[in-house]
Design a protein around this motif. Structure first.
Motif, PDB file in Angstrom:
ATOM      1  N   LYS A  38      -4.063   6.995   0.284  1.00 21.84           N
ATOM      2  CA  LYS A  38      -4.544   6.940   1.658  1.00 21.84           C
ATOM      3  C   LYS A  38      -3.653   6.006   2.481  1.00 21.84           C
ATOM      4  CE  LYS A  38      -8.422   5.758   4.580  1.00 21.84           C
ATOM      5  NZ  LYS A  38      -9.838   5.454   4.643  1.00 21.84           N
ATOM      6  N   ARG A  40      -2.809   4.401   6.388  1.00 23.52           N
ATOM      7  CA  ARG A  40      -3.373   4.091   7.699  1.00 23.52           C
ATOM      8  C   ARG A  40      -2.224   3.974   8.693  1.00 23.52           C
ATOM      9  NH1 ARG A  40      -6.862  -0.712   5.200  1.00 23.52           N
ATOM     10  NH2 ARG A  40      -8.458   0.548   4.209  1.00 23.52           N
ATOM     11  N   HIS A  43      -1.438  -0.221  11.396  1.00 21.45           N
ATOM     12  CA  HIS A  43      -2.423  -1.102  10.773  1.00 21.45           C
ATOM     13  C   HIS A  43      -2.048  -2.569  10.985  1.00 21.45           C
ATOM     14  CE1 HIS A  43      -5.581  -2.184   7.986  1.00 21.45           C
ATOM     15  NE2 HIS A  43      -4.735  -2.984   7.388  1.00 21.45           N
ATOM     16  N   LEU A  45      -1.595  -6.326  10.291  1.00 16.39           N
ATOM     17  CA  LEU A  45      -1.466  -7.170   9.105  1.00 16.39           C
ATOM     18  C   LEU A  45      -0.997  -8.539   9.588  1.00 16.39           C
ATOM     19  CD1 LEU A  45       0.366  -4.691   6.725  1.00 16.39           C
ATOM     20  CD2 LEU A  45      -1.956  -5.535   6.455  1.00 16.39           C
ATOM     21  N   TYR A  53       0.450   1.980   6.448  1.00 15.44           N
ATOM     22  CA  TYR A  53       0.077   1.045   5.400  1.00 15.44           C
ATOM     23  C   TYR A  53      -0.795   1.739   4.368  1.00 15.44           C
ATOM     24  CZ  TYR A  53      -2.309  -2.865   3.128  1.00 15.44           C
ATOM     25  OH  TYR A  53      -2.829  -3.737   2.200  1.00 15.44           O
ATOM     26  N   CYS A  54      -0.481   1.512   3.097  1.00 14.95           N
ATOM     27  CA  CYS A  54      -1.282   2.030   1.988  1.00 14.95           C
ATOM     28  C   CYS A  54      -1.722   0.844   1.136  1.00 14.95           C
ATOM     29  CB  CYS A  54      -0.468   3.011   1.142  1.00 14.95           C
ATOM     30  SG  CYS A  54      -1.366   3.587  -0.314  1.00 14.95           S
ATOM     31  N   ALA A  55      -3.001   0.498   1.205  1.00 14.50           N
ATOM     32  CA  ALA A  55      -3.528  -0.645   0.458  1.00 14.50           C
ATOM     33  C   ALA A  55      -3.464  -0.407  -1.048  1.00 14.50           C
ATOM     34  CB  ALA A  55      -4.963  -0.932   0.887  1.00 14.50           C
ATOM     35  N   GLU A  56      -3.756   0.833  -1.478  1.00 16.41           N
ATOM     36  CA  GLU A  56      -3.776   1.149  -2.909  1.00 16.41           C
ATOM     37  C   GLU A  56      -2.441   0.870  -3.580  1.00 16.41           C
ATOM     38  OE1 GLU A  56      -5.801   5.161  -3.602  1.00 16.41           O
ATOM     39  OE2 GLU A  56      -5.465   5.090  -1.425  1.00 16.41           O
ATOM     40  N   ALA A  58      -0.056  -1.104  -2.093  1.00 14.44           N
ATOM     41  CA  ALA A  58       0.519  -2.298  -1.464  1.00 14.44           C
ATOM     42  C   ALA A  58       1.870  -1.939  -0.833  1.00 14.44           C
ATOM     43  CB  ALA A  58       0.670  -3.429  -2.472  1.00 14.44           C
ATOM     44  N   ILE A  60       4.052  -0.750   2.716  1.00 14.53           N
ATOM     45  CA  ILE A  60       4.198  -0.675   4.167  1.00 14.53           C
ATOM     46  C   ILE A  60       5.392   0.218   4.456  1.00 14.53           C
ATOM     47  CG2 ILE A  60       4.795  -1.948   6.263  1.00 14.53           C
ATOM     48  CD1 ILE A  60       3.421  -4.393   4.968  1.00 14.53           C
TER      49      ILE A  60
END
Length: 72
Positions: A38, A40, A43, A45, A53-56, A58, A60
């Motif tokens: 996923k 975004r 985003h 930060l 940005y993909c948090a899963e 980490a 950018i």
């Protein structure tokens, strides 16, 4: 706190008016189309705004373009 609010507001504005390059990349990243991850758009930060940005993962992703030439 005001800086965070302003960064969030800027991110919303950027999402409403993507560059052609950002729009093209978004069509490939949205809806978990890349390895089920996923992403975004625009985003916040810290005091910066990541294009994607993909948090899963980490991760950018920054898209180069004329917008990065503006010192503001």
């Amino acid at each position: 706190i005001m800086a965070v609010v302003r960064t969030t507001e800027l991110a919303r504005e950027f999402r409403k008016a993507p560059t052609p390059q950002e729009e093209l990349l978004w069509q490939s990243l949205r809806g978990r189309r890349v390895s089920g991850l996923k992403f975004r758009r625009q985003h916040p930060l810290g005091g910066a705004i990541a294009d994607f940005y993909c948090a899963e993962a980490a991760l950018i992703v920054e898209v180069d373009g004329s917008v990065h030439l503006d010192p503001h």
